[in-house]
Write a protein that holds these residues in place. Structure first.
Motif, short mmCIF file in Angstrom:
data_model
loop_
_atom_site.label_atom_id
_atom_site.label_comp_id
_atom_site.label_asym_id
_atom_site.label_seq_id
_atom_site.Cartn_x
_atom_site.Cartn_y
_atom_site.Cartn_z
N ILE A 48 6.71 -3.89 -3.44
CA ILE A 48 7.67 -4.32 -4.46
C ILE A 48 8.42 -5.52 -3.91
O ILE A 48 9.06 -5.43 -2.86
N GLU A 49 8.34 -6.64 -4.61
CA GLU A 49 8.96 -7.87 -4.14
C GLU A 49 10.08 -8.36 -5.06
O GLU A 49 10.69 -9.39 -4.78
N ASN A 50 10.35 -7.63 -6.15
CA ASN A 50 11.32 -8.13 -7.12
C ASN A 50 12.49 -7.17 -7.33
O ASN A 50 13.08 -7.14 -8.40
N PHE A 54 15.66 -6.40 -1.09
CA PHE A 54 14.46 -6.27 -0.29
C PHE A 54 13.53 -7.45 -0.55
O PHE A 54 13.18 -7.71 -1.70
N THR A 55 13.16 -8.14 0.51
CA THR A 55 12.16 -9.19 0.35
C THR A 55 10.84 -8.57 -0.06
O THR A 55 10.13 -9.07 -0.93
N LEU A 58 7.57 -1.15 0.42
CA LEU A 58 6.55 -0.28 -0.15
C LEU A 58 7.16 0.59 -1.26
O LEU A 58 8.29 1.07 -1.12
N GLY A 59 6.42 0.80 -2.34
CA GLY A 59 6.92 1.60 -3.44
C GLY A 59 7.39 2.99 -3.02
O GLY A 59 8.51 3.40 -3.34
N PRO A 60 6.56 3.75 -2.29
CA PRO A 60 7.00 5.09 -1.85
C PRO A 60 8.22 5.05 -0.94
O PRO A 60 9.05 5.96 -0.97
N GLU A 61 8.34 3.99 -0.15
CA GLU A 61 9.51 3.87 0.74
C GLU A 61 10.79 3.68 -0.08
O GLU A 61 11.83 4.28 0.22
N LEU A 62 10.72 2.84 -1.11
CA LEU A 62 11.88 2.65 -1.98
C LEU A 62 12.21 3.95 -2.69
O LEU A 62 13.39 4.29 -2.86
#
Length: 315
Positions: A48-50, A54-55, A58-62
């Motif tokens: 995820i970059e947007n 967070f630059t 990872l989706g699961p990390e967020l």
């Protein structure tokens, strides 16, 4: 015995988790219900970059970070597939396959699902080149050739968006003309980076095991199979809200989405909706989070008003 809460949040994606955070931070008892692991579609997103702050993440990390935040003030989380919700004015009953729960307010955050093509390679390359969101993943294909599957508004809009990033965008459509609005068609036809493949039935998405290399399709006119080179495939053949359990509540529009006001209130007092399940245009993590905060506060306000009403009855 039916467990009772102030607020039940149905769905534990970014909108639902934020709603649980705001409601529990207001000293309300909160239960988050989800049929699967918390995080929603973020669990299927490689990077995820947007999302602000967070630059790249990872989706699961967020999802893990949001869950830790959502539960820090005591919100509970449990599994359950919701069958229906009953409105009794002073309280709502949420009926699941695991049991029943009661709450003064319910926040619906069950999201939506993109329709899949159901062809070989689609699931294998999900997150590895197959995407259902150009705004989310388009930047990963800067300077490369991509294919867009579909011919409606979403397909053409996202094709136009991708043309700003990709070296070439090919819109693959099963008919001989687009279904999108004329203004969108005109913009796409005028863009020299966008090409079209007509009367094409996608048969498979092919790759080398790590990344996509092409789309295999059948020309419906000639009957011949052909290959379209592509590094990414963006699929737009429809999106469906996950709202069937709430049909009896009377909060759905004709297409199954949930209309709300600016405070995320539905037409049923004490029932709110956030995230992709709402009738809206942009479906992103950032605006789901904003809606979740609004819903958590709106639920608190509703409960305060309900308590004032009940106090007036007893005087």
């Amino acid at each position: 015995m039916t467990k009772q809460y102030d607020v039940i949040v149905i769905g534990a994606g970014p909108g639902g988790m934020t709603a649980a955070l705001y409601a529990s931070r207001s000293n309300l008892s909160v239960l988050m219900l989800d049929r699967g692991i918390y995080g929603g579609q973020m669990n299927n997103t490689a990077e995820i970059e947007n999302y602000p702050g967070f630059t790249s993440i990872l989706g699961p990390e967020l999802g893990e970070k949001m869950y830790a935040s959502a539960t820090q003030f005591g919100a509970e989380y449990t599994y359950g597939t919701v069958k229906t919700v009953e409105d009794h004015h002073d309280y709502k009953t949420v009926i699941t396959d695991e049991g029943e729960y009661q709450a003064k307010a319910v926040i619906i955050a069950t999201g939506a699902e993109h329709r899949h093509l159901g062809v070989p390679g689609e699931e294998d390359y999900s997150g590895k080149g197959v995407s259902y969101c150009a705004v989310c993943d388009g930047a990963f294909f800067k300077g490369r050739e991509v294919a867009v599957i579909g011919g409606g508004d979403s397909a053409v809009e996202e094709g136009i968006y991708l043309a700003q990033l990709a070296s070439k965008v090919t819109i693959v459509h099963r008919r001989d003309q687009l279904r999108a609005q004329k203004i969108l068609q005109q913009r796409a036809f005028a863009n020299d980076k966008i090409e079209f493949v007509w009367n094409a039935q996608v048969e498979a998405i092919e790759g080398d095991g790590q990344k996509i290399t092409s789309v295999r399709y059948r020309d419906k006119v000639s009957g011949l199979e052909k290959q379209l080179p592509a590094s990414g495939v963006f699929i737009y053949v429809g999106i469906e809200p996950m709202t069937e359990p709430f049909r009896a509540l009377g909060v759905l529009d004709e297409a199954g989405w949930i209309p709300t006001d600016e405070q995320t209130r539905t037409k049923v007092p004490g029932v709110f909706a956030v995230g992709d399940v709402r009738a809206k245009h942009l479906r992103q993590i950032a605006n789901a989070v904003g809606e979740g905060g609004q819903a958590g506060q709106a639920a608190f306000d509703f409960i305060q008003e309900l308590q004032d009403e009940q106090s007036g009855r007893t005087v």
